[in-house]
Design a protein around this motif. Structure first.
Motif, PDB file in Angstrom:
ATOM      1  N   ALA A 229       0.831  -1.207   0.000  1.00 49.06           N
ATOM      2  CA  ALA A 229       0.000   0.000   0.000  1.00 49.06           C
ATOM      3  C   ALA A 229       0.862   1.251   0.000  1.00 49.06           C
ATOM      4  CB  ALA A 229      -0.928  -0.009   1.207  1.00 49.06           C
ATOM      5  N   ALA A 230       1.974   1.220   0.744  1.00 50.99           N
ATOM      6  CA  ALA A 230       2.878   2.369   0.781  1.00 50.99           C
ATOM      7  C   ALA A 230       3.524   2.594  -0.578  1.00 50.99           C
ATOM      8  CB  ALA A 230       3.940   2.162   1.851  1.00 50.99           C
ATOM      9  N   ASP A 231       3.918   1.503  -1.245  1.00 45.44           N
ATOM     10  CA  ASP A 231       4.510   1.630  -2.579  1.00 45.44           C
ATOM     11  C   ASP A 231       3.505   2.215  -3.566  1.00 45.44           C
ATOM     12  OD1 ASP A 231       6.813   0.554  -1.597  1.00 45.44           O
ATOM     13  OD2 ASP A 231       6.433  -1.472  -2.352  1.00 45.44           O
ATOM     14  N   ALA A 232       2.248   1.781  -3.459  1.00 43.17           N
ATOM     15  CA  ALA A 232       1.213   2.293  -4.361  1.00 43.17           C
ATOM     16  C   ALA A 232       0.968   3.772  -4.120  1.00 43.17           C
ATOM     17  CB  ALA A 232      -0.075   1.504  -4.178  1.00 43.17           C
ATOM     18  N   ASP A 233       0.984   4.192  -2.851  1.00 39.91           N
ATOM     19  CA  ASP A 233       0.789   5.610  -2.544  1.00 39.91           C
ATOM     20  C   ASP A 233       1.915   6.447  -3.135  1.00 39.91           C
ATOM     21  OD1 ASP A 233      -1.534   5.147  -1.219  1.00 39.91           O
ATOM     22  OD2 ASP A 233      -0.646   5.131   0.788  1.00 39.91           O
ATOM     23  N   GLY A 234       3.139   5.922  -3.081  1.00 40.09           N
ATOM     24  CA  GLY A 234       4.266   6.663  -3.639  1.00 40.09           C
ATOM     25  C   GLY A 234       4.167   6.817  -5.138  1.00 40.09           C
TER      26      GLY A 234
END
Length: 268
Positions: A229-234
């Protein structure tokens, strides 16, 4: 992850959606006979009400089977066997004369009479527990959700033991409804990252113990979902990588000479 239906939860079934899913003639080898190639229907099978469109389909296709599909299944093509509640059979005159239960049928949350989900995590748990949704959807929803945990004396997370009487768990609630149904105890809202940081070693996350179905989540699986999820937000950030569009700074003047020009990008 594993789902655990609450033994005190509702068990009344809701009427699934009827869909005309012809199952072929009663006996493909000898159309028009009363024999069937399918297993004989049990005498205990009680025929549910027959919708008008099923009766009409039966008149158009005598000596056929017509399936009743659970309304939660929404895929394309022929429904899988586990989504079929059962089948009606039409006779040679196109009249519905028989009903056969499907032993492989998996009741959906609606068919089991469970309350509507209170939030995306609860919805994912219900679907995963009944086989109508992937288990990965639970951790994906949990990774970005704010949940609640009970506080133990001293401020730590309140721990408990799972229904197997062995597994150490931390009860976690995805909505105020599930939280308050579990009792009026001291609690705190928490994000998945903080929950993982505070989770005692060797403990599993136990979602919605007060709901119609609960589920255990392994910390490592949730960590992977949080990272994804953090990678997608970035990647979705509007800022993105600014190094390619901002002008570069000029280098300091070289000794004994003028400033050295560094190419820059024009900003629109």
């Amino acid at each position: 992850m594993s789902g655990t239906p609450d033994g005190n939860g509702p068990s009344q079934q809701h009427a699934p959606q009827a869909a005309a899913v012809p199952g072929g003639p009663a006996d493909p080898a000898a159309p028009g006979t009363e024999e069937t190639t399918a297993p004989a229907a049990s005498g205990a099978d009680e025929m549910p009400p027959v919708p008008d469109h099923i009766r009409e389909a039966a008149r158009q296709a005598p000596d056929h089977w017509f399936g009743l599909v659970d309304p939660t299944w929404s895929g394309e093509g022929t429904p899988p066997e586990w989504a079929m509640v059962g089948q009606w059979r039409s006779d040679l005159d196109g009249e519905i004369v028989e009903w056969r239960d499907n032993e492989e049928y998996r009741p959906s949350p609606k068919a089991l009479g469970w309350p509507d989900p209170t939030d995306p995590v609860d919805a994912a748990v219900q679907l995963a527990a009944t086989g109508y949704g992937p288990a990965e959807a639970v951790t994906q929803a949990l990774a970005t959700a704010e949940v609640a945990v009970f506080r133990a004396p001293g401020g730590g997370l309140l721990c408990a033991v799972a229904p197997d009487d062995e597994t150490p768990i931390v009860p976690v609630f995805s909505s105020p409804e599930h939280l308050h149904a579990a009792g009026r105890l001291s609690f705190t809202p928490i994000q998945a990252t903080d929950l993982l940081d505070q989770l005692p070693e060797g403990h599993l996350i136990y979602l919605n113990a007060s709901g119609p179905v609960s589920m255990t989540v392994e910390p490592d699986v949730l960590r992977e979902a949080v990272s994804a999820a953090a990678d997608a937000d970035g990647e979705n950030s509007w800022l993105g990588d600014l190094s390619g569009i901002l002008p570069t700074a000029q280098e300091p003047p070289a000794p004994g000479g003028g400033p050295t020009e560094i190419p820059t990008h024009d900003l629109l």
